[in-house]
Design an enzyme around this catalytic site. Structure first.
Site, mmCIF file in Angstrom:
data_model
loop_
_atom_site.group_PDB
_atom_site.id
_atom_site.type_symbol
_atom_site.label_atom_id
_atom_site.label_comp_id
_atom_site.label_asym_id
_atom_site.label_seq_id
_atom_site.Cartn_x
_atom_site.Cartn_y
_atom_site.Cartn_z
ATOM 1 C CD GLU A 74 -51.081 83.932 5.063
ATOM 2 O OE1 GLU A 74 -50.855 82.695 4.685
ATOM 3 O OE2 GLU A 74 -50.898 84.326 6.255
ATOM 4 N N GLY B 228 -43.231 81.150 9.373
ATOM 5 C CA GLY B 228 -43.002 80.560 10.741
ATOM 6 C C GLY B 228 -42.604 79.293 10.988
ATOM 7 C CG HIS C 64 -47.726 81.456 6.606
ATOM 8 N ND1 HIS C 64 -49.263 81.635 6.747
ATOM 9 C CD2 HIS C 64 -47.502 80.849 7.620
ATOM 10 C CE1 HIS C 64 -49.613 80.783 7.791
ATOM 11 N NE2 HIS C 64 -48.327 80.470 8.386
ATOM 12 C CB ALA D 291 -50.835 84.683 15.623
ATOM 13 N NE ARG D 292 -53.683 80.646 10.607
ATOM 14 C CZ ARG D 292 -52.609 79.851 10.836
ATOM 15 N NH1 ARG D 292 -51.240 80.614 10.925
ATOM 16 N NH2 ARG D 292 -52.704 78.749 10.571
ATOM 17 N N GLY E 266 -49.678 80.797 25.009
ATOM 18 C CA GLY E 266 -49.637 79.380 24.607
ATOM 19 C C GLY E 266 -48.035 79.331 24.546
ATOM 20 N NE ARG E 267 -48.417 74.084 21.369
ATOM 21 C CZ ARG E 267 -49.700 73.370 21.810
ATOM 22 N NH1 ARG E 267 -49.861 72.715 22.442
ATOM 23 N NH2 ARG E 267 -50.462 73.841 20.736
ATOM 24 C CB ILE E 268 -46.024 79.951 19.430
ATOM 25 C CG1 ILE E 268 -45.970 78.786 18.826
ATOM 26 C CG2 ILE E 268 -45.004 80.961 18.709
ATOM 27 C CD1 ILE E 268 -47.109 78.719 17.570
#
Ligand code: 8YV
Length: 316
Positions: A264, A284, A282, A234-235, A151-153
């Site tokens: 988290e 990002g 986290h 991502a996750r 995708g975009r990232i």
């Protein structure tokens, strides 16, 4: 109702546009009871990844009509339940692409060049001086990067790795014939396993959702090269953390860099005990520019909703 402290320029704009806004004063996650109250009392709730909104919270009676998530990932919100309850949900895609890709690259270099280990050594006063075999890492230039989820990232990481470091790109995506903007010779492979087997560094960019839970499990880790590194921005639940800890301990893979975790802010002790994993909290999208842009994106979505227009980043 805004659940957490937002960057000052965005809070100023919120106050200016909506004088009745309730901003967070203590900046702690609302928790289930606090969120239930928020959805019952406020017309608009603006949460973050630190608040879970499961289906029960959307059960009547609720007052909220609009949930504007501060962030692109919305796996913490049961959007189907929101839709059933007639609540509009929006997110903030696009504005955090570069910042998140940069953190993936940060992890890539920290893991391959053992930067965390080196920093810990210096801070502990344990560095005894230069020597030819001290903390030897893995060269990155020219190695193959594997992207899961283009995708975009994912594409932004592919461009950085390919243009900056001459890394050939292989990837898997759940749609066929994807052309990667800026990396026309990126090779789309037909399975996750094929990417894992081919890459020297694997970077995860699939969305967090039930079907991606533990996409990378023990069997998949075993497909990777023993010299390879795994990066996740991502996750957390896309990777089985226990399996990853095992693979890092027994040398199934060489190292990893994580920005996200299954539960988290809990980071398992078995990961924290390992030297060959870089652990970030986290970060990002954590630049001043990006966090302000994310807040402004939420405001753009809210303004559209209030004006009766279609919010540009409506999820449901
Ligand atoms: C955000 C993120 O900081 O946008 C996302 O999906 O993971 C992060 O970059 C976080 O989600 C804020 O809610």
């Amino acid at each position: 109702m805004v659940t957490r402290k937002w960057p000052e320029p965005v809070e100023q704009e919120l106050r200016r546009r909506y004088p009745s806004v309730r901003l967070s004063t203590d900046d702690v996650p609302l928790g289930e009871d606090g969120l239930r109250d928020a959805l019952r009392e406020a017309d608009v709730v603006l949460p973050t990844v630190s608040e879970r909104l499961p289906a029960e919270l959307f059960e009547p009676p609720i007052r909220a009509r609009f949930v504007g998530n501060f962030g692109v990932g919305y796996n913490h919100i049961d959007v189907d339940a929101a839709a059933r309850a007639g609540v509009v949900v929006t997110n903030t895609p696009g504005v955090l692409t570069d910042a998140t890709a940069d953190i993936a690259m940060t992890l890539l270099f920290m893991a391959t060049r053992r930067a965390g280990e080196g920093e810990r050594e210096v801070r502990a006063g344990a560095w005894t001086g230069w020597r030819p075999t001290h903390l030897l890492g893995a060269e990155v230039t020219g190695k193959t990067i594997g992207i899961l989820g283009m995708g975009r990232i994912g594409a932004a990481v592919a461009r950085r790795a390919n243009h900056g470091f001459g890394m050939p790109v292989v990837f898997h995506h759940n749609k066929e014939n994807v052309v990667v903007d800026g990396v026309p010779d990126a090779t789309q492979l037909d399975s996750v396993d094929a990417v894992l087997a081919a890459a020297d560094v694997v970077s995860v960019h699939v969305p967090g959702r039930a079907s991606n839970r533990h996409l990378i499990d023990a069997a998949r880790l075993a497909r990777m090269k023993p010299t390879a590194f795994l990066i996740n921005t991502a996750r957390g639940d896309v990777i089985d953390q226990r399996a990853l800890a095992g693979a890092l301990r027994d040398g199934t893979i060489a190292g990893a860099g994580l920005d996200v975790y299954e539960d988290e802010p809990d980071v398992p002790a078995e990961l924290r005990a390992l030297e060959n994993v870089v652990l970030l909290p986290h970060l990002g999208s954590a630049t001043a520019e990006t966090r302000t842009a994310m807040g402004m994106r939420v405001l753009a979505n809210l303004a559209a909703y209030v004006d009766g227009r279609e919010p540009p980043n409506r999820v449901v």
